[in-house]
Motif scaffolding. Sequence first.
Motif, PDB file in Angstrom:
ATOM      1  N   THR A 257      -3.459 -43.017  23.658  1.00  7.53           N
ATOM      2  CA  THR A 257      -2.734 -42.155  24.437  1.00  7.53           C
ATOM      3  C   THR A 257      -3.750 -41.477  25.770  1.00  7.53           C
ATOM      4  O   THR A 257      -5.737 -42.067  25.189  1.00  7.53           O
ATOM      5  N   PRO A 258      -3.831 -40.455  26.278  1.00  5.87           N
ATOM      6  CA  PRO A 258      -4.947 -39.696  27.407  1.00  5.87           C
ATOM      7  C   PRO A 258      -6.293 -39.300  26.062  1.00  5.87           C
ATOM      8  O   PRO A 258      -7.344 -39.014  26.832  1.00  5.87           O
ATOM      9  N   ASP A 259      -5.588 -37.898  25.069  1.00  8.89           N
ATOM     10  CA  ASP A 259      -6.227 -37.467  24.424  1.00  8.89           C
ATOM     11  C   ASP A 259      -5.146 -37.552  23.024  1.00  8.89           C
ATOM     12  O   ASP A 259      -4.445 -37.453  22.368  1.00  8.89           O
ATOM     13  N   ALA A 260      -5.958 -38.236  21.717  1.00 10.87           N
ATOM     14  CA  ALA A 260      -5.890 -38.073  20.590  1.00 10.87           C
ATOM     15  C   ALA A 260      -5.677 -37.213  20.125  1.00 10.87           C
ATOM     16  O   ALA A 260      -3.646 -36.395  19.079  1.00 10.87           O
ATOM     17  N   THR A 261      -6.518 -35.949  20.499  1.00 13.23           N
ATOM     18  CA  THR A 261      -5.916 -34.321  19.572  1.00 13.23           C
ATOM     19  C   THR A 261      -5.083 -33.974  20.416  1.00 13.23           C
ATOM     20  O   THR A 261      -4.036 -33.202  19.592  1.00 13.23           O
ATOM     21  N   ALA A 262      -4.730 -34.485  21.547  1.00  8.12           N
ATOM     22  CA  ALA A 262      -3.192 -33.390  22.021  1.00  8.12           C
ATOM     23  C   ALA A 262      -2.408 -34.618  21.408  1.00  8.12           C
ATOM     24  O   ALA A 262      -0.598 -33.356  21.255  1.00  8.12           O
ATOM     25  N   ALA A 263      -2.053 -35.703  21.661  1.00 12.50           N
ATOM     26  CA  ALA A 263      -1.092 -36.043  21.553  1.00 12.50           C
ATOM     27  C   ALA A 263      -0.830 -36.184  19.777  1.00 12.50           C
ATOM     28  O   ALA A 263       0.811 -35.949  19.183  1.00 12.50           O
ATOM     29  N   GLN A 264      -1.458 -35.849  18.582  1.00 12.23           N
ATOM     30  CA  GLN A 264      -1.475 -35.316  17.677  1.00 12.23           C
ATOM     31  C   GLN A 264      -0.803 -34.110  17.748  1.00 12.23           C
ATOM     32  O   GLN A 264       0.519 -33.837  16.541  1.00 12.23           O
ATOM     33  N   ALA A 265      -1.363 -33.118  18.229  1.00 13.21           N
ATOM     34  CA  ALA A 265      -0.318 -32.134  18.143  1.00 13.21           C
ATOM     35  C   ALA A 265       0.878 -31.645  18.790  1.00 13.21           C
ATOM     36  O   ALA A 265       1.772 -31.286  18.098  1.00 13.21           O
ATOM     37  N   GLN A 266       1.283 -32.595  19.732  1.00 16.23           N
ATOM     38  CA  GLN A 266       2.611 -32.618  20.613  1.00 16.23           C
ATOM     39  C   GLN A 266       3.339 -33.575  19.160  1.00 16.23           C
ATOM     40  O   GLN A 266       4.424 -32.760  19.279  1.00 16.23           O
ATOM     41  N   LEU A 267       2.923 -34.234  18.525  1.00 17.61           N
ATOM     42  CA  LEU A 267       3.975 -35.182  17.639  1.00 17.61           C
ATOM     43  C   LEU A 267       3.990 -33.779  16.223  1.00 17.61           C
ATOM     44  O   LEU A 267       4.847 -33.408  15.816  1.00 17.61           O
TER      45      LEU A 267
END
Length: 324
Positions: A274-284
């Motif tokens: 993903t472009p940013d794992a931390t941001a993707a985790q937060a989105q989910l």
Amino acid sequence: MRDHGGDLARAQALYGAGDWLDLSTGINPLAYPMPHLSPYVMTRLPESTDLAMLEAIAQDCYGTAASVVPLAGAQAAIQLVPRLRVPGVARVLGPTYNEHAGALAAQGWQVKQVQSPDELAGADLAVVVNPNNPDGRVLSPDALLALRDRVGLLVVDESFVDVMPQASIAPLMTLAEDRMILLRSFGKFYGLAGLRLGFAIAGEGHARVLRDLAGPWAVSGPALVAGQAALADRDWQDATRARLSQDAARMDALALRAGWGLVGGTSLFRTYHTPDATAAQAQLAHGHIWSRIFPYSGHWVRLGLPAPDAWGQLEQAILTGTGS
């Protein structure tokens, strides 16, 4: 750092309570149906005859002539393996499940993570997770046999191999094997992680030592009963592999719509770039989906598979903000 999936309490502390879907582990969401438990299973110590029956069924299921040692999960085997030899130089093919390096270091081994199988050569003890967690890398049985002859003791963690049994080296193991040990999980594929059942497959000498280290009653009565039933149920195993394969493809298509690239995985978990794992985790997490990210990558996100009635929740969370 020894971090793990499954810490849903952390997700709730960060993002609030609610109807959470925990996809931070690679556990089958549709568990094997627990067989009926007679009252004595809970009120008496596990019987040696039940243990012997489980060992025989596991040998048949895994197609091996080596000894099969039931333990309280593959994790129990990971804790015991470092005690089989005098501590020396250990190498772990990574990045991978971090408990192997952690358990070895705790017992005084000098541990180094390496990036290629060739770098394992010469180690007193070498660890290969096969298929690997989290990227799904697979070494063939022939490659593992060649590697075994270049190290003191080869430990092959096959915790996720039930979904691709053709990749297992268990059928090539014998009672005379003294330089390789296999670890098998039960809870992941059969979806009964709370039972705490797993196996070490080894030659006669190592099996004897592992049994002594584990002590009496290393496996609970309910785990013995469930293990006997599930490992003998070939129809359920075949149907489950087919379903998981279809669901993994469905998740890959969903991730593609979100613009994520497939890193790899198995049909029990998928890892995406993903472009940013931390941001993707937060989105989910804002959609009450808990995922797994890794301290060594700023891009990788790993997801287990949802139960059939949870796909809508996952789709809504994963596509939020993508315009899909």
